[in-house]
Design a protein around this motif. Structure first.
Motif, mmCIF file in Angstrom:
data_model
loop_
_atom_site.group_PDB
_atom_site.id
_atom_site.type_symbol
_atom_site.label_atom_id
_atom_site.label_comp_id
_atom_site.label_asym_id
_atom_site.label_seq_id
_atom_site.Cartn_x
_atom_site.Cartn_y
_atom_site.Cartn_z
ATOM 1 N N TYR A 256 3.646 -0.591 7.486
ATOM 2 C CA TYR A 256 4.687 -0.267 8.463
ATOM 3 C C TYR A 256 5.921 0.260 7.744
ATOM 4 C CZ TYR A 256 2.037 -2.461 12.219
ATOM 5 O OH TYR A 256 1.078 -2.756 13.148
ATOM 6 N N LEU A 257 6.363 1.447 8.174
ATOM 7 C CA LEU A 257 7.528 2.089 7.567
ATOM 8 C C LEU A 257 8.690 2.219 8.552
ATOM 9 C CD1 LEU A 257 5.495 4.857 5.717
ATOM 10 C CD2 LEU A 257 6.449 2.778 4.695
ATOM 11 N N HIS A 399 -10.600 5.062 3.675
ATOM 12 C CA HIS A 399 -10.925 4.772 2.284
ATOM 13 C C HIS A 399 -11.240 3.289 2.075
ATOM 14 C CE1 HIS A 399 -8.438 8.441 2.341
ATOM 15 N NE2 HIS A 399 -9.255 8.847 1.366
ATOM 16 N N PRO A 400 -12.252 2.985 1.258
ATOM 17 C CA PRO A 400 -12.645 1.590 1.037
ATOM 18 C C PRO A 400 -11.732 0.852 0.053
ATOM 19 C CG PRO A 400 -14.082 3.057 -0.197
ATOM 20 C CD PRO A 400 -13.203 3.922 0.634
ATOM 21 N N ASP A 401 -11.071 1.584 -0.847
ATOM 22 C CA ASP A 401 -10.149 0.938 -1.790
ATOM 23 C C ASP A 401 -8.786 0.751 -1.116
ATOM 24 O OD1 ASP A 401 -10.026 3.709 -1.673
ATOM 25 O OD2 ASP A 401 -9.242 3.923 -3.714
ATOM 26 N N LYS A 402 -8.770 -0.109 -0.090
ATOM 27 C CA LYS A 402 -7.624 -0.221 0.809
ATOM 28 C C LYS A 402 -6.373 -0.785 0.138
ATOM 29 C CE LYS A 402 -10.562 -0.701 4.912
ATOM 30 N NZ LYS A 402 -10.152 0.599 5.503
ATOM 31 N N LEU A 403 -6.504 -1.905 -0.553
ATOM 32 C CA LEU A 403 -5.320 -2.573 -1.099
ATOM 33 C C LEU A 403 -4.548 -1.695 -2.081
ATOM 34 C CD1 LEU A 403 -3.549 -5.069 -1.193
ATOM 35 C CD2 LEU A 403 -5.080 -6.010 -2.964
ATOM 36 N N PRO A 404 -5.187 -1.088 -3.102
ATOM 37 C CA PRO A 404 -4.414 -0.237 -4.025
ATOM 38 C C PRO A 404 -3.772 0.961 -3.334
ATOM 39 C CG PRO A 404 -6.779 -0.053 -4.462
ATOM 40 C CD PRO A 404 -6.597 -1.197 -3.534
ATOM 41 N N ARG A 405 -4.426 1.520 -2.332
ATOM 42 C CA ARG A 405 -3.818 2.652 -1.618
ATOM 43 C C ARG A 405 -2.642 2.186 -0.765
ATOM 44 N NH1 ARG A 405 -7.092 7.803 -1.245
ATOM 45 N NH2 ARG A 405 -8.992 7.431 -2.450
ATOM 46 N N MET A 406 -2.743 1.003 -0.184
ATOM 47 C CA MET A 406 -1.614 0.453 0.572
ATOM 48 C C MET A 406 -0.403 0.261 -0.340
ATOM 49 S SD MET A 406 -3.450 -2.421 2.995
ATOM 50 C CE MET A 406 -1.929 -2.940 3.795
ATOM 51 N N LEU A 407 -0.637 -0.265 -1.528
ATOM 52 C CA LEU A 407 0.460 -0.478 -2.476
ATOM 53 C C LEU A 407 1.050 0.852 -2.917
ATOM 54 C CD1 LEU A 407 -1.157 -3.324 -4.625
ATOM 55 C CD2 LEU A 407 0.643 -3.543 -2.884
ATOM 56 N N ALA A 408 0.198 1.880 -3.072
ATOM 57 C CA ALA A 408 0.687 3.211 -3.449
ATOM 58 C C ALA A 408 1.546 3.811 -2.340
ATOM 59 C CB ALA A 408 -0.492 4.124 -3.771
ATOM 60 N N VAL A 409 1.172 3.579 -1.087
ATOM 61 C CA VAL A 409 1.961 4.068 0.052
ATOM 62 C C VAL A 409 3.347 3.440 0.033
ATOM 63 C CG1 VAL A 409 2.162 3.995 2.571
ATOM 64 C CG2 VAL A 409 -0.024 4.587 1.527
ATOM 65 N N PHE A 412 5.373 5.077 -2.704
ATOM 66 C CA PHE A 412 5.764 6.455 -2.389
ATOM 67 C C PHE A 412 6.874 6.506 -1.348
ATOM 68 C CE2 PHE A 412 5.235 10.392 0.092
ATOM 69 C CZ PHE A 412 5.383 11.330 -0.910
ATOM 70 N N TYR A 413 6.685 5.806 -0.205
ATOM 71 C CA TYR A 413 7.621 5.926 0.904
ATOM 72 C C TYR A 413 8.801 4.948 0.826
ATOM 73 C CZ TYR A 413 4.580 9.150 3.472
ATOM 74 O OH TYR A 413 3.848 10.244 3.855
ATOM 75 N N VAL A 414 8.603 3.805 0.213
ATOM 76 C CA VAL A 414 9.663 2.793 0.183
ATOM 77 C C VAL A 414 10.456 2.874 -1.113
ATOM 78 C CG1 VAL A 414 10.196 0.337 0.280
ATOM 79 C CG2 VAL A 414 8.349 1.269 1.704
ATOM 80 N N ASN A 415 9.744 2.950 -2.228
ATOM 81 C CA ASN A 415 10.414 2.942 -3.530
ATOM 82 C C ASN A 415 10.680 4.338 -4.080
ATOM 83 O OD1 ASN A 415 10.316 0.110 -3.455
ATOM 84 N ND2 ASN A 415 8.275 0.086 -4.398
ATOM 85 N N GLY A 416 10.190 5.372 -3.383
ATOM 86 C CA GLY A 416 10.498 6.747 -3.760
ATOM 87 C C GLY A 416 9.776 7.258 -4.979
ATOM 88 N N LYS A 417 8.689 6.646 -5.380
ATOM 89 C CA LYS A 417 7.924 7.106 -6.535
ATOM 90 C C LYS A 417 7.042 8.277 -6.101
ATOM 91 C CE LYS A 417 4.975 5.394 -10.253
ATOM 92 N NZ LYS A 417 4.214 4.239 -10.808
ATOM 93 N N GLN A 418 7.443 9.492 -6.455
ATOM 94 C CA GLN A 418 6.829 10.702 -5.939
ATOM 95 C C GLN A 418 5.390 10.926 -6.405
ATOM 96 O OE1 GLN A 418 8.320 12.864 -3.581
ATOM 97 N NE2 GLN A 418 9.522 10.982 -3.477
ATOM 98 N N ASP A 419 5.007 10.333 -7.520
ATOM 99 C CA ASP A 419 3.639 10.535 -8.011
ATOM 100 C C ASP A 419 2.723 9.338 -7.724
ATOM 101 O OD1 ASP A 419 4.843 8.743 -9.669
ATOM 102 O OD2 ASP A 419 4.145 9.678 -11.549
ATOM 103 N N ALA A 420 3.180 8.442 -6.861
ATOM 104 C CA ALA A 420 2.423 7.216 -6.596
ATOM 105 C C ALA A 420 1.065 7.499 -5.954
ATOM 106 C CB ALA A 420 3.237 6.279 -5.713
ATOM 107 N N LEU A 421 0.958 8.580 -5.212
ATOM 108 C CA LEU A 421 -0.297 8.889 -4.511
ATOM 109 C C LEU A 421 -1.242 9.748 -5.351
ATOM 110 C CD1 LEU A 421 1.188 9.809 -1.001
ATOM 111 C CD2 LEU A 421 0.356 7.576 -1.754
ATOM 112 N N ASN A 422 -0.784 10.256 -6.453
ATOM 113 C CA ASN A 422 -1.570 11.220 -7.236
ATOM 114 C C ASN A 422 -2.868 10.676 -7.806
ATOM 115 O OD1 ASN A 422 0.447 13.011 -6.646
ATOM 116 N ND2 ASN A 422 1.420 12.929 -8.665
ATOM 117 N N PRO A 423 -2.935 9.438 -8.269
ATOM 118 C CA PRO A 423 -4.168 8.979 -8.915
ATOM 119 C C PRO A 423 -5.379 8.920 -7.988
ATOM 120 C CG PRO A 423 -2.312 7.569 -9.486
ATOM 121 C CD PRO A 423 -1.868 8.446 -8.352
ATOM 122 N N PHE A 424 -5.173 8.977 -6.701
ATOM 123 C CA PHE A 424 -6.284 8.761 -5.768
ATOM 124 C C PHE A 424 -6.930 10.091 -5.339
ATOM 125 C CE2 PHE A 424 -3.326 5.268 -5.305
ATOM 126 C CZ PHE A 424 -4.151 4.165 -5.410
#
Length: 429
Positions: A256-257, A399-409, A412-424
């Motif tokens: 939730y954002l 996606h089945p790898d739910k927890l790591p992608r949730m943390l990446a979201v 990206f959106y909360v902490n402003g880390k622009q490359d957080a979504l790139n590894p996936f």
């Protein structure tokens, strides 16, 4: 002089004598008549009198008979009218019940309209708008007094976010409620499916509700996988709707954002996020089917829309909504089927021979505000303009790898880390 006086005296005496004689004769004649005719000179014929009396008695008797027959006829008419009145009352009662529940049938639309209000003439061209928002049901707290008391203290304006969880999704649940708290959403509730989750929520100051024991549900609730647990929600949500609350049903693999209640239209029975990944697939399009063997008629036009996601939808407490939950729960109890497929079939299949469709109004949510993970990882993160948008929620459903992608979201959106979504990867490679 003396002689004249004597003559006058003698004349007067003679007159008196004659008068007295006439009176005596009259009295004598009267006595004789009275003796000879004791019943009078004009006595009526007894036979005539008897006939008159008999006739009068006969008329009275006849009148009494006619009155008796008339009374019997009136009584029979009264009984018949009473029976007819009872039958009419019964028919009125049945009709009232039919209108009350707005049962589906050939004339369902007319009956439903009669329930909702008076009929109106159609307005001028371009001004006519059909009914979309069905009336809410009358709340019934007797269904579950304990839940009713809890919702009264947690819900805001009769609305609440609800998530079902067991210990299998504990880590995702933590990300789920942590971000809800961060956004400042007060009206949310976890339905704990086991004791561990109930305790965990209480320790983290998360509103929690644990149902009373139910043998038919508890075995699935405690050890079931995500799909099994997902199927339970349709039965459990019914009580929330009966109590008069609108529910935003949420899976726990959602970040939730923003507050979703600020972005709802509330004009339909069901308002759901889509599994579509662009405007066409999410909102519908004309798809042409090509069958060359048909020659001139080789092209057949079809209307297509990608399914609603049964893990995130807003449902209002209306009769069609409750019927939807009943239909889906019943089918899942008797069929080996995926709850999302059944959910969409009941929402979209039209009435046809042998099947009566569900007349529920529905709305598709904005796919960039209520974003699925395919939209995010395949499209948004690769588009500079779309990356600037801040969605309301992100659902990691593709996606089945739910927890790591949730943390990446969150990064990206909360902490402003622009490359957080790139590894996936885009998909689930």
């Amino acid at each position: 002089m003396a002689g004249r006086s004597g003559m006058r005296g003698g004349s007067q005496t003679s007159v008196r004598s004659r008068i007295m004689g006439a009176v005596a004769v009259g009295v004598l004649l009267g006595c004789v008549c009275a003796w000879l005719y004791p019943y009078g000179l004009f006595k009526s014929d007894p036979n005539v009198e008897r006939r008159a009396v008999s006739k009068s008695v006969a008329q009275v008797g006849s009148s009494e008979c006619e009155s008796s027959e008339r009374v019997k006829m009136l009584k029979a008419d009264f009984v018949a009218l009473s029976e007819k009145n009872s039958e009419l009352k019964k028919q009125i009662t049945e009709l009232t019940e039919n209108l009350r529940f707005a049962e589906q049938g050939k004339d369902n639309a007319q009956k439903q309209f009669l329930v909702l209000g008076e009929r109106h003439k159609a307005g001028p061209f371009g001004t006519v708008k059909s009914l979309r928002t069905n009336p809410t049901v009358l709340p019934d707290e007797s269904v579950n007094p304990r839940l009713a008391k809890l919702l009264d203290s947690v819900a805001v304006r009769k609305e609440i976010i609800v998530a079902l969880a067991n210990s299998n999704v504990k880590q995702m649940l933590e990300v789920w409620f942590t971000n809800i708290k961060r956004v400042g959403i007060p009206n949310y509730l976890v339905v704990a499916l086991d004791d561990e989750i109930e305790t965990y929520c209480k320790e983290n100051d998360v509103p929690v509700y644990k149902r009373d024991p139910d043998e038919n549900i508890d075995s699935v609730a405690k050890i079931g996988d995500n799909h099994s647990v997902s199927g339970l929600k349709f039965r459990i949500l019914r009580e929330f709707l009966q109590l008069g609350y609108s529910v935003l049903l949420s899976d726990v693999d959602i970040v939730y954002l923003q507050n979703p209640f600020d972005h709802l239209y509330r004009d339909s029975d069901v308002e759901s996020m889509s599994d579509g990944h662009n405007n066409m697939t999410a909102y519908g399009y004309n798809d042409v089917f090509d069958e060359p063997a048909m020659g001139w008629a080789r092209y057949a036009h079809t209307m297509r829309i990608w399914v609603y996601n049964s893990g995130f939808f807003y449902i209002r407490p209306t009769i069609p909504s409750i019927e939807l939950l009943d239909r889906v729960a019943d089918r899942l109890a008797h069929e080996k089927a995926w709850d999302q497929a059944v959910f969409n079939e009941e929402l979209f299949y039209p009435s046809h021979p042998g099947y009566t469709g569900l007349y529920a109004s529905r709305r598709t949510m904005d796919i960039y505000m209520f974003m699925n993970s395919k939209v995010l990882f395949k499209t948004v993160r690769n588009d500079a303009k779309l990356k600037k948008l801040k969605p309301v929620i992100v659902h990691v459903n593709y996606h089945p790898d739910k927890l790591p992608r949730m943390l990446a979201v969150v990064e990206f959106y909360v902490n402003g880390k622009q490359d957080a979504l790139n590894p996936f990867p885009d998909g689930s490679e």
